[in-house]
Design a protein around this motif. Sequence first.
Motif, PDB file in Angstrom:
ATOM      1  N   TRP A 167       0.810  -1.347  -0.110  1.00 38.04           N
ATOM      2  CA  TRP A 167      -0.071   0.025   0.016  1.00 38.04           C
ATOM      3  C   TRP A 167       0.930   1.233   0.057  1.00 38.04           C
ATOM      4  CZ3 TRP A 167      -4.865  -1.639  -0.789  1.00 38.04           C
ATOM      5  CH2 TRP A 167      -5.108  -2.869  -0.462  1.00 38.04           C
ATOM      6  N   PRO A 168       0.375   2.324  -0.595  1.00 36.29           N
ATOM      7  CA  PRO A 168      -1.032   2.601  -0.968  1.00 36.29           C
ATOM      8  C   PRO A 168      -1.268   1.988  -2.413  1.00 36.29           C
ATOM      9  CG  PRO A 168       0.147   4.820  -0.568  1.00 36.29           C
ATOM     10  CD  PRO A 168       1.148   3.810   0.032  1.00 36.29           C
ATOM     11  N   ILE A 169      -2.318   2.008  -2.801  1.00 33.04           N
ATOM     12  CA  ILE A 169      -2.834   1.931  -4.284  1.00 33.04           C
ATOM     13  C   ILE A 169      -3.666   2.657  -4.681  1.00 33.04           C
ATOM     14  CG2 ILE A 169      -3.934  -0.025  -5.601  1.00 33.04           C
ATOM     15  CD1 ILE A 169      -3.053  -2.107  -3.818  1.00 33.04           C
ATOM     16  N   VAL A 170      -3.722   3.208  -5.839  1.00 35.85           N
ATOM     17  CA  VAL A 170      -4.503   4.002  -6.219  1.00 35.85           C
ATOM     18  C   VAL A 170      -5.369   3.512  -7.704  1.00 35.85           C
ATOM     19  CG1 VAL A 170      -4.764   6.229  -7.763  1.00 35.85           C
ATOM     20  CG2 VAL A 170      -3.565   6.277  -5.604  1.00 35.85           C
ATOM     21  N   VAL A 171      -6.523   3.541  -7.523  1.00 35.71           N
ATOM     22  CA  VAL A 171      -7.457   2.969  -8.778  1.00 35.71           C
ATOM     23  C   VAL A 171      -7.589   4.252  -9.587  1.00 35.71           C
ATOM     24  CG1 VAL A 171      -9.254   1.906  -9.513  1.00 35.71           C
ATOM     25  CG2 VAL A 171      -8.057   0.925  -7.350  1.00 35.71           C
ATOM     26  N   VAL A 172      -7.439   4.376 -10.686  1.00 38.44           N
ATOM     27  CA  VAL A 172      -7.655   5.454 -11.717  1.00 38.44           C
ATOM     28  C   VAL A 172      -8.926   5.115 -12.643  1.00 38.44           C
ATOM     29  CG1 VAL A 172      -6.831   7.128 -13.434  1.00 38.44           C
ATOM     30  CG2 VAL A 172      -5.156   6.252 -11.536  1.00 38.44           C
ATOM     31  N   ASN A 173      -9.853   5.759 -12.669  1.00 37.18           N
ATOM     32  CA  ASN A 173     -10.875   5.315 -13.663  1.00 37.18           C
ATOM     33  C   ASN A 173     -11.089   6.645 -14.795  1.00 37.18           C
ATOM     34  OD1 ASN A 173     -13.345   4.377 -14.918  1.00 37.18           O
ATOM     35  ND2 ASN A 173     -14.302   6.033 -13.875  1.00 37.18           N
ATOM     36  N   ILE A 174     -10.699   6.297 -15.941  1.00 36.59           N
ATOM     37  CA  ILE A 174     -10.738   7.189 -16.979  1.00 36.59           C
ATOM     38  C   ILE A 174     -11.999   6.842 -17.804  1.00 36.59           C
ATOM     39  CG2 ILE A 174      -9.403   8.370 -18.684  1.00 36.59           C
ATOM     40  CD1 ILE A 174      -6.988   7.112 -17.776  1.00 36.59           C
ATOM     41  N   VAL A 177     -14.842  11.778 -17.258  1.00 39.75           N
ATOM     42  CA  VAL A 177     -14.005  12.388 -16.481  1.00 39.75           C
ATOM     43  C   VAL A 177     -13.103  11.563 -15.695  1.00 39.75           C
ATOM     44  CG1 VAL A 177     -14.252  13.528 -14.110  1.00 39.75           C
ATOM     45  CG2 VAL A 177     -15.760  14.203 -16.093  1.00 39.75           C
ATOM     46  N   SER A 178     -11.810  11.838 -15.355  1.00 39.35           N
ATOM     47  CA  SER A 178     -11.178  10.925 -14.677  1.00 39.35           C
ATOM     48  C   SER A 178     -11.165  11.086 -13.013  1.00 39.35           C
ATOM     49  CB  SER A 178      -9.452  10.968 -14.853  1.00 39.35           C
ATOM     50  OG  SER A 178      -9.300  10.819 -16.348  1.00 39.35           O
ATOM     51  N   ASN A 179     -11.159  10.029 -12.466  1.00 37.61           N
ATOM     52  CA  ASN A 179     -11.180  10.234 -11.146  1.00 37.61           C
ATOM     53  C   ASN A 179     -10.383   8.941 -10.585  1.00 37.61           C
ATOM     54  OD1 ASN A 179     -12.941   7.434 -10.461  1.00 37.61           O
ATOM     55  ND2 ASN A 179     -14.459   8.811 -11.590  1.00 37.61           N
ATOM     56  N   ILE A 180      -9.891   9.275  -9.117  1.00 44.20           N
ATOM     57  CA  ILE A 180      -9.067   8.288  -8.507  1.00 44.20           C
ATOM     58  C   ILE A 180      -9.543   7.988  -7.107  1.00 44.20           C
ATOM     59  CG2 ILE A 180      -6.868   9.208  -9.737  1.00 44.20           C
ATOM     60  CD1 ILE A 180      -7.126   9.983  -6.062  1.00 44.20           C
ATOM     61  N   THR A 181      -9.232   6.599  -6.647  1.00 41.66           N
ATOM     62  CA  THR A 181      -9.352   6.178  -5.505  1.00 41.66           C
ATOM     63  C   THR A 181      -8.207   5.804  -4.659  1.00 41.66           C
ATOM     64  OG1 THR A 181     -11.430   5.037  -6.098  1.00 41.66           O
ATOM     65  CG2 THR A 181     -10.410   4.325  -3.958  1.00 41.66           C
ATOM     66  N   TYR A 182      -7.739   6.218  -3.683  1.00 40.99           N
ATOM     67  CA  TYR A 182      -6.557   6.223  -2.966  1.00 40.99           C
ATOM     68  C   TYR A 182      -6.824   5.426  -1.593  1.00 40.99           C
ATOM     69  CZ  TYR A 182      -2.649   7.361   0.290  1.00 40.99           C
ATOM     70  OH  TYR A 182      -1.744   7.217   1.018  1.00 40.99           O
ATOM     71  N   ILE A 183      -6.274   4.186  -1.591  1.00 38.26           N
ATOM     72  CA  ILE A 183      -6.626   3.000  -0.719  1.00 38.26           C
ATOM     73  C   ILE A 183      -5.231   2.809   0.101  1.00 38.26           C
ATOM     74  CG2 ILE A 183      -7.308   0.764  -0.438  1.00 38.26           C
ATOM     75  CD1 ILE A 183      -8.375   1.337  -3.217  1.00 38.26           C
ATOM     76  N   ASP A 184      -5.216   2.868   1.396  1.00 35.75           N
ATOM     77  CA  ASP A 184      -4.012   2.627   1.966  1.00 35.75           C
ATOM     78  C   ASP A 184      -3.924   1.379   2.769  1.00 35.75           C
ATOM     79  OD1 ASP A 184      -5.574   3.056   4.374  1.00 35.75           O
ATOM     80  OD2 ASP A 184      -4.096   4.812   5.266  1.00 35.75           O
ATOM     81  N   HIS A 289       2.505   3.435  -4.356  1.00 35.71           N
ATOM     82  CA  HIS A 289       3.376   2.316  -4.825  1.00 35.71           C
ATOM     83  C   HIS A 289       2.760   1.843  -6.253  1.00 35.71           C
ATOM     84  CE1 HIS A 289       5.938   1.789  -1.734  1.00 35.71           C
ATOM     85  NE2 HIS A 289       5.298   1.947  -0.958  1.00 35.71           N
ATOM     86  N   SER A 290       1.525   1.938  -6.540  1.00 38.37           N
ATOM     87  CA  SER A 290       1.076   1.289  -7.847  1.00 38.37           C
ATOM     88  C   SER A 290      -0.248   2.040  -8.216  1.00 38.37           C
ATOM     89  CB  SER A 290       0.993  -0.131  -7.799  1.00 38.37           C
ATOM     90  OG  SER A 290      -0.064  -0.512  -6.928  1.00 38.37           O
ATOM     91  N   PHE A 291      -0.380   2.074  -9.530  1.00 40.68           N
ATOM     92  CA  PHE A 291      -1.838   2.749 -10.082  1.00 40.68           C
ATOM     93  C   PHE A 291      -2.603   1.619 -10.834  1.00 40.68           C
ATOM     94  CE2 PHE A 291       0.567   6.389  -9.093  1.00 40.68           C
ATOM     95  CZ  PHE A 291      -0.105   7.435  -8.764  1.00 40.68           C
ATOM     96  N   VAL A 292      -3.677   1.420 -10.567  1.00 39.07           N
ATOM     97  CA  VAL A 292      -4.463   0.529 -11.488  1.00 39.07           C
ATOM     98  C   VAL A 292      -5.329   1.601 -12.228  1.00 39.07           C
ATOM     99  CG1 VAL A 292      -6.070  -1.487 -11.484  1.00 39.07           C
ATOM    100  CG2 VAL A 292      -4.231  -1.520  -9.807  1.00 39.07           C
ATOM    101  N   VAL A 293      -5.470   1.204 -13.578  1.00 33.36           N
ATOM    102  CA  VAL A 293      -6.125   2.165 -14.684  1.00 33.36           C
ATOM    103  C   VAL A 293      -7.361   1.167 -15.041  1.00 33.36           C
ATOM    104  CG1 VAL A 293      -6.154   3.475 -16.553  1.00 33.36           C
ATOM    105  CG2 VAL A 293      -4.150   3.161 -15.339  1.00 33.36           C
ATOM    106  N   THR A 294      -8.476   1.775 -14.885  1.00 33.76           N
ATOM    107  CA  THR A 294      -9.754   1.198 -15.375  1.00 33.76           C
ATOM    108  C   THR A 294     -10.348   2.245 -16.392  1.00 33.76           C
ATOM    109  OG1 THR A 294     -11.725   0.088 -15.091  1.00 33.76           O
ATOM    110  CG2 THR A 294     -11.298   1.819 -13.412  1.00 33.76           C
TER     111      THR A 294
END
Length: 367
Positions: A167-174, A177-184, A289-294
């Motif tokens: 952690w932390p991981i960020v999920v990026v939804n494109i 509009v783009s938005n992110i979720t930060y999860i620790d 540490h990582s970004f997951v793009v959806t």
Amino acid sequence: MMLTAIGLMSGTSLDGVDVALIETDGRHVSALGPSGYRAYTETERGLLRQALAEAPHLDRRDARPGILAVAERAVTIAHAEAVAAFVAQNRISAGAIDIVGFHGQTVLHRPASKLTVQIGDAQALAKAIRIPVMHDFRAADVAAGGQGAPFVPVYHRALAQSLGREWPIVVVNIGGVSNITYIDGNDALIACDTGPGNALLDDFMFRTIGQPFDCEGRLAAQGTPDQGWVADALRHPFFVQPPPKSLDRNDFATLALRGWSAADGAATLTAFTAGAIAAIVPLLPKPPHSFVVTGGGARNLTMMRMLREQLAPAQVESTDALGWSADAMEAQAFGFLAARGLKGLPLSYPATTGVAYPMTGGLLARP
């Protein structure tokens, strides 16, 4: 108790209706089922563009003057057809589905005015598909002073907990509009819109070459970004505002575009989206540490390349690489949210939408 839910999502990119099956208790995901898609026709897209153009004149969320009423009927029919085709193709009986999560089509999002409008007749949809429909997810949050977006973070958290990553991981939804979720990995859940996703690029593609989007980022790959324009655009005050914050699809539509070639314009607007996502990193508690793009942007190879460049040394990967579905993610999320809504669990939190306390939401329409 686990529920079998169908989630429906029609995003700001106006491409069509995503459908996905999910088994969940609203806290955990026990299984992800099949997914499907019902494209909007050109006529339907035209109606939705007209509705978007008319929506800024609305001052009540239940008003449907003129073309908005026509567009709402079209949206409802499209969703009913999407469900009917999905259950038929996957040989699922309507009685096997506990709930359908119906987001509707956002045509206006002005949280500062406590106004968010999603068109689509949930009662008519429930009668057509003969399944209870949970809808109107955003209204309670906005009425309580929240941003009303993004709403998918609780689902991102449920998925991320199974990854076993640092952690932390960020999920990026494109999407549009783009938005992110930060999860620790603990209790922190931070989310916000970051700026334009595909909307500016899609609109540019449509105006310049009559195509609805830049398939796999092929056109952008042939162009050169106008870095001066991107730097100027990123000076907009929105990009230094801390989370939570949200946008309407058209909030950046008034930016003055230059006389670019189609390829250079696509490259520039793709770079703008990537730069806007990178701009959120200094506003987060810790570097991810990582970004997951959806979302649709995960299919844009030029977008993914630019994100890897902008977000290094963090790892950037698409949801498909993890066995998640970029195409079905938001539809799955609204199935998950429908289950949470049925159980009275919170859909939004102070650090995701800025609402004062965790908010439940959603209304139930029965057949």
